[in-house]
Motif scaffolding. Structure first.
Motif, PDB file in Angstrom:
ATOM      1  N   LEU A   1      -6.799   1.614  -6.486  1.00 39.93           N
ATOM      2  CA  LEU A   1      -6.343   1.123  -7.788  1.00 39.93           C
ATOM      3  C   LEU A   1      -7.438   0.306  -8.475  1.00 39.93           C
ATOM      4  O   LEU A   1      -7.612   0.391  -9.694  1.00 39.93           O
ATOM      5  CB  LEU A   1      -5.080   0.279  -7.617  1.00 39.93           C
ATOM      6  CG  LEU A   1      -3.832   1.012  -7.103  1.00 39.93           C
ATOM      7  CD1 LEU A   1      -2.701   0.018  -6.840  1.00 39.93           C
ATOM      8  CD2 LEU A   1      -3.391   2.090  -8.093  1.00 39.93           C
TER       9      LEU A   1
ATOM     10  N   LYS B   1     -10.024   2.501  -9.865  1.00 38.15           N
ATOM     11  CA  LYS B   1      -9.385   3.406 -10.822  1.00 38.15           C
ATOM     12  C   LYS B   1      -9.405   4.857 -10.360  1.00 38.15           C
ATOM     13  O   LYS B   1      -9.590   5.783 -11.163  1.00 38.15           O
ATOM     14  CB  LYS B   1     -10.011   3.251 -12.215  1.00 38.15           C
ATOM     15  CG  LYS B   1      -9.817   1.855 -12.787  1.00 38.15           C
ATOM     16  CD  LYS B   1     -10.246   1.764 -14.238  1.00 38.15           C
ATOM     17  CE  LYS B   1      -9.951   0.379 -14.794  1.00 38.15           C
ATOM     18  NZ  LYS B   1     -10.370   0.233 -16.208  1.00 38.15           N
TER      19      LYS B   1
ATOM     20  N   ARG C   1       5.505  -4.519  -7.967  1.00 39.78           N
ATOM     21  CA  ARG C   1       4.145  -4.817  -8.426  1.00 39.78           C
ATOM     22  C   ARG C   1       3.218  -3.621  -8.269  1.00 39.78           C
ATOM     23  O   ARG C   1       2.370  -3.374  -9.128  1.00 39.78           O
ATOM     24  CB  ARG C   1       3.598  -6.007  -7.612  1.00 39.78           C
ATOM     25  CG  ARG C   1       2.184  -6.443  -7.973  1.00 39.78           C
ATOM     26  CD  ARG C   1       2.145  -7.129  -9.316  1.00 39.78           C
ATOM     27  NE  ARG C   1       0.800  -7.581  -9.638  1.00 39.78           N
ATOM     28  CZ  ARG C   1      -0.135  -6.837 -10.214  1.00 39.78           C
ATOM     29  NH1 ARG C   1       0.148  -5.573 -10.505  1.00 39.78           N
ATOM     30  NH2 ARG C   1      -1.312  -7.338 -10.499  1.00 39.78           N
ATOM     31  N   PHE C   2       3.367  -2.850  -7.184  1.00 42.19           N
ATOM     32  CA  PHE C   2       2.372  -1.827  -6.876  1.00 42.19           C
ATOM     33  C   PHE C   2       2.851  -0.383  -7.038  1.00 42.19           C
ATOM     34  O   PHE C   2       2.056   0.475  -7.429  1.00 42.19           O
ATOM     35  CB  PHE C   2       1.846  -2.032  -5.449  1.00 42.19           C
ATOM     36  CG  PHE C   2       1.056  -3.295  -5.292  1.00 42.19           C
ATOM     37  CD1 PHE C   2      -0.257  -3.370  -5.748  1.00 42.19           C
ATOM     38  CD2 PHE C   2       1.625  -4.428  -4.726  1.00 42.19           C
ATOM     39  CE1 PHE C   2      -0.990  -4.544  -5.620  1.00 42.19           C
ATOM     40  CE2 PHE C   2       0.904  -5.600  -4.600  1.00 42.19           C
ATOM     41  CZ  PHE C   2      -0.412  -5.662  -5.050  1.00 42.19           C
TER      42      PHE C   2
ATOM     43  N   PRO D   1       4.755   1.142  -9.301  1.00 37.94           N
ATOM     44  CA  PRO D   1       4.609   1.742 -10.633  1.00 37.94           C
ATOM     45  C   PRO D   1       3.164   2.101 -10.984  1.00 37.94           C
ATOM     46  O   PRO D   1       2.928   2.882 -11.910  1.00 37.94           O
ATOM     47  CB  PRO D   1       5.134   0.639 -11.570  1.00 37.94           C
ATOM     48  CG  PRO D   1       6.027  -0.200 -10.722  1.00 37.94           C
ATOM     49  CD  PRO D   1       5.380  -0.197  -9.368  1.00 37.94           C
ATOM     50  N   ARG D   2       2.194   1.553 -10.255  1.00 37.43           N
ATOM     51  CA  ARG D   2       0.789   1.795 -10.582  1.00 37.43           C
ATOM     52  C   ARG D   2       0.240   3.053  -9.928  1.00 37.43           C
ATOM     53  O   ARG D   2      -0.871   3.468 -10.245  1.00 37.43           O
ATOM     54  CB  ARG D   2      -0.048   0.582 -10.162  1.00 37.43           C
ATOM     55  CG  ARG D   2       0.349  -0.708 -10.896  1.00 37.43           C
ATOM     56  CD  ARG D   2      -0.369  -1.912 -10.331  1.00 37.43           C
ATOM     57  NE  ARG D   2      -1.823  -1.827 -10.490  1.00 37.43           N
ATOM     58  CZ  ARG D   2      -2.684  -2.687  -9.969  1.00 37.43           C
ATOM     59  NH1 ARG D   2      -2.226  -3.691  -9.214  1.00 37.43           N
ATOM     60  NH2 ARG D   2      -3.981  -2.554 -10.157  1.00 37.43           N
TER      61      ARG D   2
ATOM     62  N   HIS E   1      -0.037   7.070  -9.236  1.00 29.48           N
ATOM     63  CA  HIS E   1       0.122   8.226 -10.111  1.00 29.48           C
ATOM     64  C   HIS E   1       1.443   8.943  -9.843  1.00 29.48           C
ATOM     65  O   HIS E   1       2.229   9.226 -10.767  1.00 29.48           O
ATOM     66  CB  HIS E   1      -1.050   9.188  -9.903  1.00 29.48           C
ATOM     67  CG  HIS E   1      -1.047  10.388 -10.806  1.00 29.48           C
ATOM     68  ND1 HIS E   1      -0.187  11.451 -10.626  1.00 29.48           N
ATOM     69  CD2 HIS E   1      -1.804  10.692 -11.897  1.00 29.48           C
ATOM     70  CE1 HIS E   1      -0.405  12.362 -11.558  1.00 29.48           C
ATOM     71  NE2 HIS E   1      -1.385  11.915 -12.350  1.00 29.48           N
TER      72      HIS E   1
ATOM     73  N   ASN F   1       7.741   7.521 -11.790  1.00 30.61           N
ATOM     74  CA  ASN F   1       6.611   8.357 -11.362  1.00 30.61           C
ATOM     75  C   ASN F   1       6.947   9.102 -10.076  1.00 30.61           C
ATOM     76  O   ASN F   1       6.179   9.104  -9.113  1.00 30.61           O
ATOM     77  CB  ASN F   1       5.357   7.510 -11.166  1.00 30.61           C
ATOM     78  CG  ASN F   1       5.589   6.303 -10.259  1.00 30.61           C
ATOM     79  OD1 ASN F   1       6.730   5.919  -9.993  1.00 30.61           O
ATOM     80  ND2 ASN F   1       4.508   5.702  -9.781  1.00 30.61           N
TER      81      ASN F   1
END
Length: 419
Positions: free
Chosen positions: A136, A139, A163-164, A166-167, A169, A189
């Motif tokens: 993350l 990126k 916190r993590f 949703p980040r 893919h 997601n």
């Protein structure tokens, strides 16, 4: 003058070649299915057991990087943070750190942890976060291969998940219960999938591989063969309530052999050369074997075999009793009627895909009489169970391999944009 584009790369964490053969099945399934879809693709495994994995690595396309807990949690995460906040250091970090170079050059990181962000497993929460945080920060998209998550009632676990998760893919949920937990958390997601190990294919060499270690004539009699895969995870939970797990499993095996059946004792997670029990059922199975009243009707798989060879041997059984999750996956994939003793919703939701969830029960119900009663019921229902396995397996396999198409799309989109 033309330049050759670099080969597409995929980073992987949470699986292994050594130790847990479920992790091996997931890793090898992903290498096989993605190599078919992405010509020239290379893989980098961030390994918890780098020396053991390198010794077993037969894939020219697979590189292995040391990601033991301290190396991952401290070194790799710190370097990834520097990469994120100090852009002028990025060329140096990419060239000096194999881990950062691999993450930065990969089109996607596959997180193949089998169960993450789950209540009751808070001691693994730091590892769950540390596994995906470096990607993350550089990126690189994170694709969480089919796994169990939730529930999220514990405040610490719920905070971390919100916190993590949703980040990432894509999060592939491994069954209905996990999918509902994820939706209740507000995640969008999601892809409803099936365990990647259902995509594992046998290549025809497994019989010879097994015969090099064991007399396969054990299976070539009129006797019914029952496979059983104990688990050190289940052992700890059973013994925490004062029961004797070794005695209960040994008693079941003795009952099977006394009835004229044969038994194959499978440690489905083995670390060679150590008595440590993390990802290692061999010491437990040795204790069970030594406790048996009679051993002449028992084949003890007393060494580490490949995930494919284990699946072949499991397929030679008439019935299977599973506590290791991926031993259950292999028995279902080989259409063997299976009774499951589990400790989490991850077992039930997979059996639901086959309309067989009635054949799972929790460790809290494990008692000798109840285990024998449920096994006898499975034998009586054999024809119905086999029909459900036959009719549902193609759909489950298709759902499993569908995640390879999703991953390939991410890689192709990234390489296309780069070109």
């Amino acid at each position: 003058m033309t330049t050759t584009a670099p080969a597409p790369r995929i980073a992987i964490i949470g699986s292994a070649l050594s130790g847990n053969k479920g992790a091996s099945a997931m890793l090898e399934s992903s290498i096989a299915t993605l190599s078919e879809r992405i010509p020239g693709v290379r893989f980098t495994l961030f390994s918890m057991y780098p020396a053991e994995d390198r010794a077993q690595n037969e894939y020219e396309s697979l590189d292995i990087i040391d990601a033991r807990p301290r190396q991952l949690g401290v070194t790799i995460n710190t370097l990834a943070l520097l990469y994120r906040v100090l852009p002028f250091l990025r060329p140096m970090l990419r060239s000096r750190s194999r881990a950062i170079g691999a993450l930065a050059s990969s089109q996607v990181l596959l997180d193949q942890g089998g169960i993450t962000f789950t209540d009751g497993r808070e001691k693994f929460l730091l590892y769950n976060v540390a596994s995906i945080l470096p990607a993350l920060m550089v990126k690189t998209p994170v694709f969480k291969c089919a796994q169990a998550v939730g529930p999220f009632r514990n405040s610490v676990n719920r905070w971390a998940a919100r916190r993590f998760l949703p980040r990432v893919h894509t999060l592939v949920t491994r069954g209905r219960i996990t999918h509902e937990f994820a939706e209740q958390l507000g995640l969008t997601n999601l892809f409803a999938g099936a365990d990647y190990a259902f995509s594992l294919e046998l290549d025809g060499t497994e019989q010879a591989s097994a015969a090099a270690h064991f007399d396969l004539g054990f299976f070539d009699t009129d006797a019914v063969v029952v496979g059983i895969s104990p688990s050190v995870v289940l052992q700890k939970k059973v013994e925490a309530r004062g029961a004797d797990y070794v005695a209960e499993v040994a008693g079941f095996i003795d009952a099977m052999t006394a009835s004229g059946r044969r038994v194959v004792l499978f440690p489905h997670s083995v670390r060679t050369g150590t008595d440590k029990t993390h990802n290692n059922d061999l010491p437990l199975c040795t204790r069970i074997f030594e406790r048996l009243e009679r051993r002449d009707g028992v084949l003890f798989i007393d060494r580490e075999l490949s995930s494919q060879t284990l699946r072949y041997l499991i397929g030679r059984c008439d019935y299977f009793v599973a506590s290791r999750f991926h031993a259950m996956v292999s028995s279902l994939a080989m259409s063997v009627p299976t009774l499951v003793i589990g400790w989490s919703h991850k077992y039930q939701e997979v059996l639901e895909m086959f309309q067989l969830d009635e054949w799972a029960f929790g460790h809290d119900k494990l008692e000798p009489a109840f285990l024998l009663e449920r096994f006898d019921a499975l034998v009586q229902a054999e024809s119905t169970v086999r029909e459900k396995l036959r009719s549902n397996l193609p759909t489950v396999k298709a759902t499993s391999v569908a995640q390879a198409d999703l991953i390939a799309a991410i890689v192709n989109e990234s390489t296309g944009a780069r070109a």
